[in-house]
Scaffold this active site. Sequence first.
Site, short mmCIF file in Angstrom:
data_model
loop_
_atom_site.label_atom_id
_atom_site.label_comp_id
_atom_site.label_asym_id
_atom_site.label_seq_id
_atom_site.Cartn_x
_atom_site.Cartn_y
_atom_site.Cartn_z
N HIS A 627 -5.17 -6.43 1.20
CA HIS A 627 -3.91 -6.30 2.07
C HIS A 627 -3.86 -5.32 3.08
O HIS A 627 -4.87 -4.36 3.41
CB HIS A 627 -2.78 -5.59 0.99
CG HIS A 627 -3.11 -4.31 0.56
ND1 HIS A 627 -4.04 -3.89 -0.62
CD2 HIS A 627 -2.65 -2.96 0.86
CE1 HIS A 627 -4.28 -2.62 -0.85
NE2 HIS A 627 -3.20 -2.10 0.24
N ASP A 629 -1.58 -2.02 5.24
CA ASP A 629 -0.53 -1.04 4.76
C ASP A 629 0.46 -1.36 5.96
O ASP A 629 0.32 -1.49 7.07
CB ASP A 629 -1.09 0.35 4.86
CG ASP A 629 -2.03 0.40 3.66
OD1 ASP A 629 -2.04 -0.42 2.56
OD2 ASP A 629 -3.13 1.40 3.75
N HIS A 679 -7.80 -3.91 3.31
CA HIS A 679 -8.74 -3.39 2.50
C HIS A 679 -8.06 -3.73 0.98
O HIS A 679 -7.09 -4.36 0.66
CB HIS A 679 -8.83 -1.86 2.77
CG HIS A 679 -7.22 -1.35 2.44
ND1 HIS A 679 -6.32 -1.48 3.53
CD2 HIS A 679 -6.64 -0.56 1.37
CE1 HIS A 679 -5.15 -0.79 3.19
NE2 HIS A 679 -5.43 -0.16 1.85
N ARG A 689 -7.36 6.09 -13.19
CA ARG A 689 -7.69 6.37 -11.87
C ARG A 689 -6.43 6.83 -11.10
O ARG A 689 -5.52 5.83 -11.25
CB ARG A 689 -8.50 5.64 -11.00
CG ARG A 689 -8.69 5.99 -9.75
CD ARG A 689 -9.50 4.71 -8.84
NE ARG A 689 -9.60 5.47 -7.71
CZ ARG A 689 -9.46 4.63 -6.43
NH1 ARG A 689 -9.26 3.33 -6.65
NH2 ARG A 689 -9.70 5.05 -5.32
#
Length: 698
Positions: A627, A629, A679, A689
């Site tokens: 995607h 940002d 990314h 995480r």
Amino acid sequence: CTGKVTLLLKNLLVLTVATKQTEGFQRFRRSAQFFNYKVQVLGLDEEWKGGDDKKPAGGGQKVRLLKSALKQYVDKEDLIILFIESYDVLFASGPTELLKKFKQAKSKVVFSAENYIYPDRKLEAKYPQVRDGKRFLGSGGFIGYASNLKKLVEEWKGQDDDSDQLFYTNVFLDPEKRVGCVIGLSGCLLMRHELTQGVDAKKLSCPIMCNMVNCLLQLQLNYLGNYIPQIWTFETGCTVCDEGLRSLTGFKDEALPMILIGIFIEQPTPFLSQFFLRLRNLRYPKQRIQLFIHNHEQHHLMQVDSFVKEHGKEYLAVKVIGPDDEVENAEARNLGMDLCRKDPGCDYYFSLDAEIVLKNTETLRILIEQNKLVIAPLVSRHEKLWSNFWGALSPDGYYARSEDYVDIVQRRRVGLWNVPYISSVYLVKAKVLRSELDQGDLFHSGKLDTDMAFCHNVRNQGVFMYLTNRHQFGHILSLENYQTTHLHNDLWQIFSNPEDWREKYIHENYTAALKGKLVEMPCPDVYWFPIFTDIACDELVEEMEHYGQWSTGDNTDSRIQGGYENVPTIDIHMNQIGFEREWYKFLLDYIAPITEKLYPGYYTKTQFELAFVVRYKPDEQPSLVPHHDASTFTINIALNRVGTDYEGGGCRFLRYNCSIRAPRKGWTLMHPGRLTHYHEGLPTTKGTRYIAVSFLDP
Ligand SMILES: *[C@@H]1O[C@H](CO)[C@@H](O)[C@H](O)[C@H]1NC(C)=O
Ligand SMILES: *[C@@H]1O[C@H](CO)[C@@H](O)[C@H](O)[C@H]1NC(C)=O
């Protein structure tokens, strides 16, 4: 003319009454030596029956002692006697000056004058009017020929606790006696140094007083290296402190003085775990330290408990009084002090309030080496004038700004200062707790606050309180906007205590990163640098988990429908935990400067609509599809550690076929948001995480 003065000088004697050699008396004597006055002390080691501070009048014992001392000087025709108090007085000029003034007054006996009538105000009408200067008699100091003084006190038949002031006043107001003794008044007789009443040099109208101030200032300049008298309320210059230094160098640990540290947590206080960390870091053997902790706050129970559990054993002894014991501030302080007082092994009592950030690890040693009965290290609010001492007192015993207050707080003048008020952190010799300060209740006095009551009582016992600003010691936290509604409330302190916030939460190598060092570029135009401490990461994650309302990750989430997020994640936004303002401040203070360094020519106000913590788990949401940002640039801070907390994870920039597979805890990635840096989040294969993501300048 000079010959005459010399003759007089030889015949000048100072008489003073001092039943105890208080610090004030020692100062008086030093100043007398400095000017070569000949002094005879009356009543030394005799019990004082002349009244105490609870009784308004008193002092008759002084008249008795004077009367009896004068007997030995009956036939000394030209002997001139200065009878003067010594606990709160020091000489500001020499005998020549004094005799000159005595002669100018043209009386055989000259009393110092006061602005206020005391102890009997009804006598005011009987007092002669004066055109200028002071109108009322003060018995604190007078000078006269021995024979006249003898006549003056002849009729004394009072008790030791009768008022000397009233006695002399009555003589003075009786026209016959006054003329008989030839009494005059002079406000300019001597400088009185009234520590307890905080005389303000500027308010004194008498010009001779002002000359004395000038004279003192000159002394300070000219006589460095010798004894330096105090200017009003201060002991200036370091020569004074050096004379009594006590060095601890060469002492074996087990031979060092034993200290009882009283710790007071009297209100909700930020950064308490840092406080305990600094306490542990003080360079002093823990086996020579006992701790007394008073925690008034439920809010801090856990922190105190965990400190005592983890580190209590390192100390010689630990005693904790908690909120359930319902002990109030003053009472707790009395208890702590009393523990030291009653323990014959205790050498020093060190009182330390939780809002004091004591950064100097040498503090205990430095204070002990000053070798004073009561001494405080200077601490103040960061870049503010608020500090833990007062330079002077107002006539009613409250704060008054002294001339050099600002210079001392800002360390433009450095030294050891005798001050009327200290608070929050100070060292007391146990010896004085067992003598002058042996009354059990030092922290009450009328309606005064605890801190003021303590200082009031110490002053009343003639014990000096010193302040040293010869070193940097630390600062005072602001407690004003401390909220206790969150799990980790310190995170919210970025506005109130920015320096402490930085120390706790910003990575120690951030400054290096800001200078371009340690910044890495793992992929084209993707920067990577340290920003958060481990604690910052842990607290942020815990805060989010504590809040617990993670978005579901599907498109029913209203934020996602609003079209801000390109791809949904399992997340909690900063605004959901009420952390938006603080986060913005963090971005502005710490991210903006480095952005402008790394992307020269780009200026950011770090505006954001989306800032959130994302959680990746194999069975929840392990990864994120490729995607863009919704930002000009993005920061992505790793909040936990690959290998120990989770496996897998990382970020891949597709256009460059470049991945960061081992994110570092506390380090942030910073990369452009749209167009180039398409990314994806690589799958987390084990554990959980966490990352903190902000889309900046959308
Ligand atoms: C900061 O940088 C120094 C030098 O590179 C390094 O030794 C140190 O471990 C770093 N500190 C932290 C907390 O990572
Ligand atoms: C991407 O990089 C990996 C190794 O880093 C390599 O095996 C792969 O062939 C590369 N893919 C492309 C399309 O260049």
